[in-house]
Structure formats: C-alpha cells, structure tokens
Design a protein around this motif. Structure first.
Motif, PDB file in Angstrom:
ATOM      1  N   ILE A 168       8.591   4.449  -5.976  1.00 16.07           N
ATOM      2  CA  ILE A 168       7.663   3.900  -4.899  1.00 16.07           C
ATOM      3  C   ILE A 168       6.525   3.217  -5.456  1.00 16.07           C
ATOM      4  O   ILE A 168       6.133   1.979  -5.280  1.00 16.07           O
ATOM      5  CB  ILE A 168       7.352   4.650  -3.788  1.00 16.07           C
ATOM      6  CG1 ILE A 168       8.544   5.152  -3.114  1.00 16.07           C
ATOM      7  CG2 ILE A 168       6.375   4.163  -2.891  1.00 16.07           C
ATOM      8  CD1 ILE A 168       8.351   6.362  -1.963  1.00 16.07           C
ATOM      9  N   TRP A 169       6.021   3.769  -6.759  1.00 16.22           N
ATOM     10  CA  TRP A 169       4.966   3.150  -7.312  1.00 16.22           C
ATOM     11  C   TRP A 169       5.131   1.989  -7.962  1.00 16.22           C
ATOM     12  O   TRP A 169       4.529   1.002  -8.445  1.00 16.22           O
ATOM     13  CB  TRP A 169       4.227   4.183  -8.219  1.00 16.22           C
ATOM     14  CG  TRP A 169       3.269   5.228  -7.616  1.00 16.22           C
ATOM     15  CD1 TRP A 169       3.568   6.641  -7.633  1.00 16.22           C
ATOM     16  CD2 TRP A 169       2.138   5.053  -6.658  1.00 16.22           C
ATOM     17  NE1 TRP A 169       2.490   7.253  -6.913  1.00 16.22           N
ATOM     18  CE2 TRP A 169       1.739   6.067  -6.340  1.00 16.22           C
ATOM     19  CE3 TRP A 169       1.395   3.722  -6.628  1.00 16.22           C
ATOM     20  CZ2 TRP A 169       0.445   6.478  -5.781  1.00 16.22           C
ATOM     21  CZ3 TRP A 169       0.287   3.967  -5.801  1.00 16.22           C
ATOM     22  CH2 TRP A 169      -0.202   5.387  -5.515  1.00 16.22           C
ATOM     23  N   LEU A 170       6.504   2.178  -8.578  1.00 20.61           N
ATOM     24  CA  LEU A 170       6.856   0.856  -9.436  1.00 20.61           C
ATOM     25  C   LEU A 170       7.790  -0.114  -8.663  1.00 20.61           C
ATOM     26  O   LEU A 170       7.980  -1.285  -9.067  1.00 20.61           O
ATOM     27  CB  LEU A 170       8.231   1.296 -10.203  1.00 20.61           C
ATOM     28  CG  LEU A 170       7.349   2.402 -11.394  1.00 20.61           C
ATOM     29  CD1 LEU A 170       8.877   2.882 -12.241  1.00 20.61           C
ATOM     30  CD2 LEU A 170       6.599   1.782 -12.122  1.00 20.61           C
ATOM     31  N   THR A 171       7.630  -0.123  -7.395  1.00 26.31           N
ATOM     32  CA  THR A 171       8.342  -1.089  -6.410  1.00 26.31           C
ATOM     33  C   THR A 171       7.531  -2.481  -6.550  1.00 26.31           C
ATOM     34  O   THR A 171       8.348  -3.682  -6.664  1.00 26.31           O
ATOM     35  CB  THR A 171       8.174  -0.626  -4.933  1.00 26.31           C
ATOM     36  OG1 THR A 171       9.151   0.466  -4.852  1.00 26.31           O
ATOM     37  CG2 THR A 171       8.922  -1.934  -3.859  1.00 26.31           C
ATOM     38  N   PRO A 172       6.152  -2.631  -6.608  1.00 29.48           N
ATOM     39  CA  PRO A 172       5.837  -3.972  -6.779  1.00 29.48           C
ATOM     40  C   PRO A 172       6.110  -4.576  -8.084  1.00 29.48           C
ATOM     41  O   PRO A 172       6.097  -5.742  -8.036  1.00 29.48           O
ATOM     42  CB  PRO A 172       4.095  -3.496  -6.550  1.00 29.48           C
ATOM     43  CG  PRO A 172       4.091  -2.335  -5.815  1.00 29.48           C
ATOM     44  CD  PRO A 172       5.182  -1.527  -6.141  1.00 29.48           C
ATOM     45  N   GLY A 173       6.080  -3.883  -9.018  1.00 32.94           N
ATOM     46  CA  GLY A 173       6.628  -4.209 -10.470  1.00 32.94           C
ATOM     47  C   GLY A 173       8.066  -5.080 -10.180  1.00 32.94           C
ATOM     48  O   GLY A 173       8.290  -5.929 -11.044  1.00 32.94           O
ATOM     49  N   LEU A 174       9.029  -4.355  -9.556  1.00 33.43           N
ATOM     50  CA  LEU A 174      10.319  -4.804  -9.394  1.00 33.43           C
ATOM     51  C   LEU A 174      10.085  -6.128  -8.628  1.00 33.43           C
ATOM     52  O   LEU A 174      10.861  -7.165  -9.047  1.00 33.43           O
ATOM     53  CB  LEU A 174      11.062  -4.018  -8.524  1.00 33.43           C
ATOM     54  CG  LEU A 174      12.625  -4.331  -8.161  1.00 33.43           C
ATOM     55  CD1 LEU A 174      13.331  -4.735  -9.470  1.00 33.43           C
ATOM     56  CD2 LEU A 174      13.452  -3.263  -7.330  1.00 33.43           C
ATOM     57  N   ILE A 175       9.265  -6.184  -7.424  1.00 29.24           N
ATOM     58  CA  ILE A 175       9.357  -7.200  -6.676  1.00 29.24           C
ATOM     59  C   ILE A 175       8.564  -8.509  -7.521  1.00 29.24           C
ATOM     60  O   ILE A 175       9.094  -9.731  -7.556  1.00 29.24           O
ATOM     61  CB  ILE A 175       8.601  -7.079  -5.606  1.00 29.24           C
ATOM     62  CG1 ILE A 175       9.089  -6.351  -4.438  1.00 29.24           C
ATOM     63  CG2 ILE A 175       8.124  -8.442  -4.594  1.00 29.24           C
ATOM     64  CD1 ILE A 175       8.387  -5.504  -3.516  1.00 29.24           C
ATOM     65  N   MET A 176       7.872  -8.313  -8.237  1.00 25.75           N
ATOM     66  CA  MET A 176       6.930  -9.354  -8.981  1.00 25.75           C
ATOM     67  C   MET A 176       7.742  -9.730 -10.100  1.00 25.75           C
ATOM     68  O   MET A 176       7.413 -10.733 -11.024  1.00 25.75           O
ATOM     69  CB  MET A 176       5.434  -8.790  -9.408  1.00 25.75           C
ATOM     70  CG  MET A 176       4.434  -8.768  -8.167  1.00 25.75           C
ATOM     71  SD  MET A 176       4.591 -10.294  -7.367  1.00 25.75           S
ATOM     72  CE  MET A 176       3.686 -11.305  -8.657  1.00 25.75           C
ATOM     73  N   THR A 177       8.675  -9.022 -10.714  1.00 29.02           N
ATOM     74  CA  THR A 177       9.483  -9.739 -12.010  1.00 29.02           C
ATOM     75  C   THR A 177      10.817 -10.101 -11.294  1.00 29.02           C
ATOM     76  O   THR A 177      11.247 -11.308 -11.797  1.00 29.02           O
ATOM     77  CB  THR A 177       9.686  -8.205 -13.058  1.00 29.02           C
ATOM     78  OG1 THR A 177      10.289  -7.197 -12.400  1.00 29.02           O
ATOM     79  CG2 THR A 177       8.343  -8.002 -13.485  1.00 29.02           C
ATOM     80  N   GLU A 178      11.523  -9.116 -10.759  1.00 28.90           N
ATOM     81  CA  GLU A 178      12.947  -9.747 -10.288  1.00 28.90           C
ATOM     82  C   GLU A 178      13.006 -10.521  -9.241  1.00 28.90           C
ATOM     83  O   GLU A 178      13.877 -11.459  -9.187  1.00 28.90           O
ATOM     84  CB  GLU A 178      13.795  -8.261 -10.128  1.00 28.90           C
ATOM     85  CG  GLU A 178      15.432  -8.853  -9.909  1.00 28.90           C
ATOM     86  CD  GLU A 178      16.141  -7.598  -9.919  1.00 28.90           C
ATOM     87  OE1 GLU A 178      17.330  -7.485  -9.722  1.00 28.90           O
ATOM     88  OE2 GLU A 178      15.617  -6.502 -10.654  1.00 28.90           O
ATOM     89  N   TYR A 179      12.098 -10.418  -8.459  1.00 33.68           N
ATOM     90  CA  TYR A 179      12.054 -11.207  -7.191  1.00 33.68           C
ATOM     91  C   TYR A 179      11.060 -12.338  -7.064  1.00 33.68           C
ATOM     92  O   TYR A 179      10.558 -12.676  -5.987  1.00 33.68           O
ATOM     93  CB  TYR A 179      12.339 -10.771  -5.833  1.00 33.68           C
ATOM     94  CG  TYR A 179      13.398  -9.407  -5.888  1.00 33.68           C
ATOM     95  CD1 TYR A 179      14.648 -10.318  -6.100  1.00 33.68           C
ATOM     96  CD2 TYR A 179      13.353  -8.160  -5.783  1.00 33.68           C
ATOM     97  CE1 TYR A 179      15.808  -9.232  -6.069  1.00 33.68           C
ATOM     98  CE2 TYR A 179      14.406  -7.400  -5.674  1.00 33.68           C
ATOM     99  CZ  TYR A 179      15.615  -7.948  -5.912  1.00 33.68           C
ATOM    100  OH  TYR A 179      17.132  -7.232  -6.123  1.00 33.68           O
ATOM    101  N   ARG A 180      10.449 -12.480  -8.320  1.00 30.73           N
ATOM    102  CA  ARG A 180       9.084 -13.210  -8.277  1.00 30.73           C
ATOM    103  C   ARG A 180       9.339 -14.691  -7.521  1.00 30.73           C
ATOM    104  O   ARG A 180       8.772 -15.283  -7.000  1.00 30.73           O
ATOM    105  CB  ARG A 180       8.692 -13.601  -9.718  1.00 30.73           C
ATOM    106  CG  ARG A 180       7.494 -14.393  -9.604  1.00 30.73           C
ATOM    107  CD  ARG A 180       7.050 -14.776 -11.156  1.00 30.73           C
ATOM    108  NE  ARG A 180       6.522 -13.534 -11.887  1.00 30.73           N
ATOM    109  CZ  ARG A 180       6.192 -13.602 -12.956  1.00 30.73           C
ATOM    110  NH1 ARG A 180       6.059 -14.726 -13.748  1.00 30.73           N
ATOM    111  NH2 ARG A 180       5.823 -12.540 -13.691  1.00 30.73           N
ATOM    112  N   LYS A 181      10.548 -15.361  -7.791  1.00 32.40           N
ATOM    113  CA  LYS A 181      10.862 -16.687  -7.457  1.00 32.40           C
ATOM    114  C   LYS A 181      11.135 -16.968  -5.964  1.00 32.40           C
ATOM    115  O   LYS A 181      10.151 -17.824  -5.499  1.00 32.40           O
ATOM    116  CB  LYS A 181      12.288 -17.138  -8.091  1.00 32.40           C
ATOM    117  CG  LYS A 181      12.571 -18.630  -7.654  1.00 32.40           C
ATOM    118  CD  LYS A 181      14.147 -18.665  -8.073  1.00 32.40           C
ATOM    119  CE  LYS A 181      14.600 -20.193  -7.498  1.00 32.40           C
ATOM    120  NZ  LYS A 181      16.030 -20.578  -7.947  1.00 32.40           N
ATOM    121  N   ALA A 182      11.345 -15.882  -5.278  1.00 32.21           N
ATOM    122  CA  ALA A 182      11.381 -15.844  -3.809  1.00 32.21           C
ATOM    123  C   ALA A 182      10.016 -15.524  -3.145  1.00 32.21           C
ATOM    124  O   ALA A 182       9.553 -16.373  -2.292  1.00 32.21           O
ATOM    125  CB  ALA A 182      12.322 -14.912  -3.257  1.00 32.21           C
TER     126      ALA A 182
END
Length: 451
Positions: A234-248
């Motif tokens: 859960i703590w790492l979720t923003p990192g995943l969103i900002m790297t893998e789904y940054r374009k969206a």
C-alpha cells in the motif's frame, strides 16, 4: 562481445547492460506498436467511441492495483533477501499469497460492479464494455505480479518481456486485421481484445517460468508476515501509479483544463517522449535485482558501481533520444495530422522529464528494495500532487505548452523529494554523481553519503 563485456565490466554489470539493452528495445518497440494500434483505433471508431475504449483500458490498468493491493511491488524487498538467506518458505509464502489475493479480490470487484448497477449509478460504458473491463482488470493484475516475481527470482526477461510485447502485438494485429477486413467495431470489442492480450501474456509468462516456479511444489509456505507485506504494498502504490501509469495520469490531468484538441496534442507529444521514458525505466528495472542483491549483502562498492553503470547507460540513451527527437520529432507529429505540428514546442519541453529522471537517479528503486515504503509513498505523493496542481495551473495559463511545463516541474519536484529521502534514509547518492565510480583507480565505492 558479451564475453568481452563480462571481462571488462564484471558479470553483474555486463548482465545489467544486456538486460537493459533488451528491455530498451522491447519498450521502444512496444511504444511504437502502441502508437500504431492507437492510429488504427482512431480509424476504426469515431473519436468519441475510441475515447471510451481508451478510457476503459486505462481504468482497467489502474483498478488492477486493487486486485493485488500492490503487494508485488515489494517482491525485491521480500523474495531477494529470503532466497539469499535460504528462507525459501518465506519466498514461497509471499508468491502464493500474492496469487491468492487476486482470487480473493475478484468477488469483491464483481460485487462493487454489481452494486454500481443496482443503485443506478450512470456509467458511459455499455454492460459489454464493463464486463470486458472487469476481465481485463483481473488479467492485468496477474500479468503484473508475475513479472515482478520473475524479476525478484532473477529471471526478469521471462516475466517482463512477454508483458511488454504481447499486448501491443495482439492489439496491433487484431485491430489491423479488423481494419483490413472493414469490420465495424464497438468500444467493448477493443476492450475485450485488450483483455485477450493480457490473458495471452499470462499464459506465456507461466510457460516460460515453469521451471523457475518448481520450488513452490516442494516448499512449504510461510505467510506469517502477510500484514507487513500488505502495508508495504500500500505504501508503494503511489510509486507504481507515478511510474507505470504516469501517462494516463498526465493526460487525464491535462484534460481538466485543456480543450479536446489541446489534450490530443499533449497526449501525442508525451507518447513520443514516453519512448525515452520507457528506456530510462528499462535500465532501472534491469539493474534493480542486482542492486537489491548488493544492498541485501551490504556490498556497498558493488552497489555504487552498479548505480554508476546504469547511470552511464541511461545518459547515453537520453542523448541519443534527444538527438532523434530534435531531428525527427516534427515529422513524427505529422503522422497524426498537420495540426499536431503545433505540439512541437511542448514536445521539446517534455524532453526535460526523462532528463531530470536520469540526472537525479533511481532513488525510488533503492528505497523500495530496502522496504522504505513510507518514504517512497511520501516522494510519490509529492510528485502526484505537484502533477495535478502544476499541470492545471500552467495549462490554464498557457495551454499545451503550459501543461508541458507543469509536467516537467512536477517530475522535477517528485524526483528531488525522492533523492533527498534516499540520501537521508539510506545514505546513498543515486544521482549521476555515481559516474565517478567508473573512473580508473576509483576505490571509494564503499563510502556513502552521511544520512
């Protein structure tokens, strides 16, 4: 050539170089194919319908995080040290718990979708589109966690390469055949094709990883730390969103203040720059298992030289990408129509996004590999909030160019926050200053920055 690199750089560095080159080629190829199938989609569907399809695919990718609670992002922190210390039961328990969580969350997802329709909440998608999207959510989650597990097991290519290439290839072939056959397609057809591509990805991954996962058949599971794994994910979720789904996220945010045409210009410009971003991420992903192993073994000199090698590769790739954009960027924009030439200034400005990422280094990789979930969370939340505020503010003032400036500034603030936190908590300098460790006679690799 490989033997020569192995002698000159060492197996860790040459292996990281080979993995990086393969992933860069795969990511660039995947991004090019994405541009191709996007063009095909626009030709097959009306703009509004193609927008619904792309929206549903984006939503499926983001909601898929719910299916795993992002546990897989902690694979380096859990699996690598467990295998290093001979705790195979812990590694097996972690992998099995990840998989079982998807099974447990699927009924929850179905219940939420059913509740939405039961209470009459309006959704733009048809029931067929929503059904295809639900299927895609589950399969995207499975493909993502399998790729993370493969990286933690040291066989990254088997998990990540299918995930990078299968989807774009299937979508390009499927939409290309539909276009040649003159078929009339609906948004749900496209979303279902996307779900099919993710399903094929999972099948290929598990086929390639069959031998690597055999230890699960003979190893008991230790899930005693499941709560800690969940918190870390859960703590790492923003990192995943900002790297893998940054374009969206960037495109969705820009759409809040830009017109439809301006949003299209912004999206196409970023899609081209994203090829370079993918290259940067590919190098970080390729070196992350080796860096995590070095940190687990407290091999500071090895860690610093790995960081230096990855930084040198990223810098070379950035320079090559910048030259290509300067020479051929306008031509690439013209493929989408002459009106897209207006995105030229924004395209050049957004070159600074991968540039700042290369200069400031992979702080998020280092922190996530050491389980510093709260610090990773803090840095990425700063980046996410900056993204929304700055893109909206500058986009409202100066249109596409302003949105591009906001995206660059948001990325810079997020990267600075990550680098500062990395230096304070780990005493490690992730920036391009690590290049000094590649200089002949440099032996200060064991020195770290004072936290």
């Amino acid at each position: 050539m490989v033997k020569f690199l192995g002698k000159r750089m060492g197996s860790d560095h040459s292996g990281g170089l080979i993995d990086s080159l393969l992933l860069i080629v795969a990511r660039i190829g995947a991004n090019v194919l994405t541009l191709v199938w996007t063009l095909l989609l626009v030709r097959l569907l009306q703009p509004e319908a193609s927008g619904h399809a792309l929206q549903a695919i984006s939503v499926a990718q983001i909601i898929s995080i719910m299916m795993t609670l992002n546990l897989e992002s902690g694979a380096m922190k859990v699996v690598v040290p467990a295998r290093h210390d001979g705790q195979l039961e812990k590694a097996a328990g972690y992998i099995r718990f990840n998989r079982q969580l998807v099974m447990m969350m699927t009924p929850v997802l179905l219940a939420i979708v059913g509740l939405i329709y039961a209470v009459g909440i309006a959704v733009p998608e048809t029931p067929a589109t929503v059904a295809a999207m639900v299927l895609a959510i589950v399969l995207v989650a499975m493909a993502r966690l399998t790729a993370r597990h493969a990286s933690a097991l040291g066989v990254m290519r088997k998990g990540l390469m299918p995930r990078l290439l299968t989807g774009p290839v299937v979508l390009t072939l499927g939409l290309g055949l539909a276009w040649l056959a003159g078929l009339q397609m609906q948004p749900w057809h496209v979303v279902l094709l996307f779900a099919l591509s993710e399903g094929i990805t999972v099948l290929i991954q598990n086929r390639l990883l069959r031998d690597d996962f055999t230890f699960l058949q003979h190893t008991r599971s230790d899930r005693s730390e499941w709560l800690g794994w969940t918190k870390l994910g859960i703590w790492l979720t923003p990192g995943l969103i900002m790297t893998e789904y940054r374009k969206a996220i960037l495109i969705a945010t820009a759409g809040l203040v830009l017109t439809g045409t301006e949003t299209s210009l912004f999206a196409v410009a970023f899609s081209i720059i994203n090829i370079i971003n993918f290259g940067v991420v590919a190098v970080d992903v390729a070196f992350s298992p080796r860096i995590a192993q070095a940190m687990a073994a407290r091999a500071d000199q090895r860690r610093d030289k790995l960081l230096a090698s990855s930084g040198a590769i990223k810098l070379a790739g950035l320079l090559l990408g910048a030259v290509l954009v300067l020479l051929f960027g306008r031509m690439a924009l013209g493929w989408f129509g002459t009106e897209f030439h207006d995105a030229g200034p924004a395209l050049l400005i957004m070159l600074l996004i991968p540039a700042t990422s290369v200069v400031l280094g992979p702080a998020t990789v280092l922190m996530s590999s050491r389980g510093l979930g709260r610090q990773d969370f803090t840095g990425n939340v700063i980046g996410a909030i900056s993204c929304v505020v700055l893109i909206c503010a500058f986009g409202a003032l100066w249109g596409v160019v302003g949105a591009a400036i906001g995206a660059v500034m948001a990325n810079l603030l997020g990267q600075i926050a990550m680098t500062v936190l990395c230096r304070r908590k780990l005493g490690v300098d992730p920036t391009l200053a690590t290049l000094r460790h590649l200089l002949p006679g440099n032996t200060d690799g064991s020195k770290t920055v004072s936290p």
